[in-house]
Design an enzyme around this catalytic site. Structure first.
Site, PDB file in Angstrom:
ATOM      1  N   ARG A   2       6.876  -6.139   3.580  1.00 10.34           N
ATOM      2  CA  ARG A   2       5.723  -6.858   3.024  1.00 10.34           C
ATOM      3  C   ARG A   2       5.711  -6.571   1.705  1.00 10.34           C
ATOM      4  NH1 ARG A   2      -0.289  -5.029   4.849  1.00 10.34           N
ATOM      5  NH2 ARG A   2       0.188  -3.106   3.916  1.00 10.34           N
TER       6      ARG A   2
ATOM      7  N   ASP B 165      -8.097  -4.519   6.890  1.00 11.36           N
ATOM      8  CA  ASP B 165      -9.481  -5.643   5.563  1.00 11.36           C
ATOM      9  C   ASP B 165     -10.529  -6.561   6.399  1.00 11.36           C
ATOM     10  OD1 ASP B 165      -8.392  -4.715   2.975  1.00 11.36           O
ATOM     11  OD2 ASP B 165      -6.631  -5.420   3.795  1.00 11.36           O
TER      12      ASP B 165
ATOM     13  N   HIS C 275       0.874  -1.229   0.284  1.00 14.07           N
ATOM     14  CA  HIS C 275      -0.152   0.261  -0.059  1.00 14.07           C
ATOM     15  C   HIS C 275       1.065   1.216   0.030  1.00 14.07           C
ATOM     16  CE1 HIS C 275      -3.803  -1.949   0.332  1.00 14.07           C
ATOM     17  NE2 HIS C 275      -3.907  -2.845   1.300  1.00 14.07           N
TER      18      HIS C 275
END
Length: 301
Positions: A113, A219, A88
């Site tokens: 990540r 999420d 992100h």
């Protein structure tokens, strides 16, 4: 001229002396990791391992793609780990490379990540020298198995492509052990972000090579129908359930929050490593706070 050179050399020696005096020692200083023929020891992988004397690992999320932030967090912040986010944030491969170069000899472990559990991107990140990875959106044991396989070489339980000369093996010539020993120093973290993933916690944790399960509140709340409401009581209850079940498997539990109270709550619930905010969140909050304070003060003049 000779005298000038001598004076210049003395000044240079003094600068070196000052640098050595103020630079904090590396977590790996004096260890085998200083030997280029030895695979770098992943201290973070061992540090998050559950046990009666486990010291909780406190970290920070980063997405500003700054080598200065990576260096500061690793060398002087006191943090134990930090995330270089590719999912992100606008971090691309070269951004990851230079942040690893700035931080891997410091105190805090850089954890990358990846944008997805996709073998090609995983291979390339590992070849850059990353040793701790978070895999987003892992919902089943099969997906966890595929993520682990992407970190291991063929004939050693995986399908990672073999590169002979790269940063991960100290450019090859002096590190003959890397291919067989790499997997033992790679920390694989599966992100639990949906109700399906929570339902499959035990199966995911049982996959060989999985080191930790990391609960993603944003999420997860969205998958429960409460998008943008990570504080909803039903979401909090589900997260706490996930923590308890992860801990019961014997694997490490991780979490991310910008709330001090939630970070403390997660640690009380048994989390072994917690990110207590992000670089952008902290910068934004500090900037907004400073602007409001000084605008209010200016009105009194």
């Amino acid at each position: 001229m000779l005298a000038a050179l001598r004076r210049g050399g003395l000044r240079q020696a003094r600068r070196v002396e000052v640098t050595l005096a103020v630079t904090p020692p590396s977590r790996w200083a004096g260890s085998k990791a200083e030997d280029p023929s030895v695979v770098r020891s992943n201290v973070f992988k061992e540090a998050i391992r559950p046990g009666p004397d486990q010291r909780r690992q406190i970290g920070l999320w980063t997405g500003i793609r700054s080598t200065l932030i990576a260096e500061m967090l690793s060398h002087v912040s006191g943090m134990d780990w930090f995330v270089i986010d590719m999912e992100h944030s606008p971090n691309e491969l070269n951004d990851v490379l230079i942040q690893l170069q700035a931080s891997q000899r410091g105190r805090a472990e850089p954890v990358v990540r990846v944008p997805w559990a996709e073998p090609v991107i995983v291979k390339r990140v590992l070849d850059l020298g990353a040793q701790s990875l978070i895999f987003p959106w892992i919902n089943t044991a099969e997906q966890a198995k595929e993520a682990v396989e992407a970190t291991r070489y063929p004939s050693l339980g995986g399908l990672r492509g073999v590169m002979s000369l790269a940063r991960m093996n100290n450019y090859g010539a002096q590190n003959p052990h890397y291919y067989k020993e790499a997997a033992g120093q790679i920390c694989t973290i599966m992100q639990i972000e949906t109700l399906e993933a929570v339902d499959n916690i035990e199966a995911i944790a049982a996959v060989d090579g999985v080191d930790a399960l990391f609960v993603g509140p944003s999420d997860l709340s969205a998958s429960m129908g409460f998008i943008g409401q990570a504080q909803h009581p039903e979401v909090k209850a589900k997260i706490e359930e996930a923590f308890k079940r992860i801990v019961a498997t014997g694997k490490s539990a991780g979490f991310l929050t910008a709330s001090k109270e939630d970070a403390q709550w997660a640690l009380k619930c048994g989390c072994h490593f917690v990110a207590v905010g992000s670089d952008m969140q902290m910068l934004t909050a500090a900037a907004k706070g400073a602007a409001a304070d000084f605008h209010n003060f200016a009105k009194t003049l």
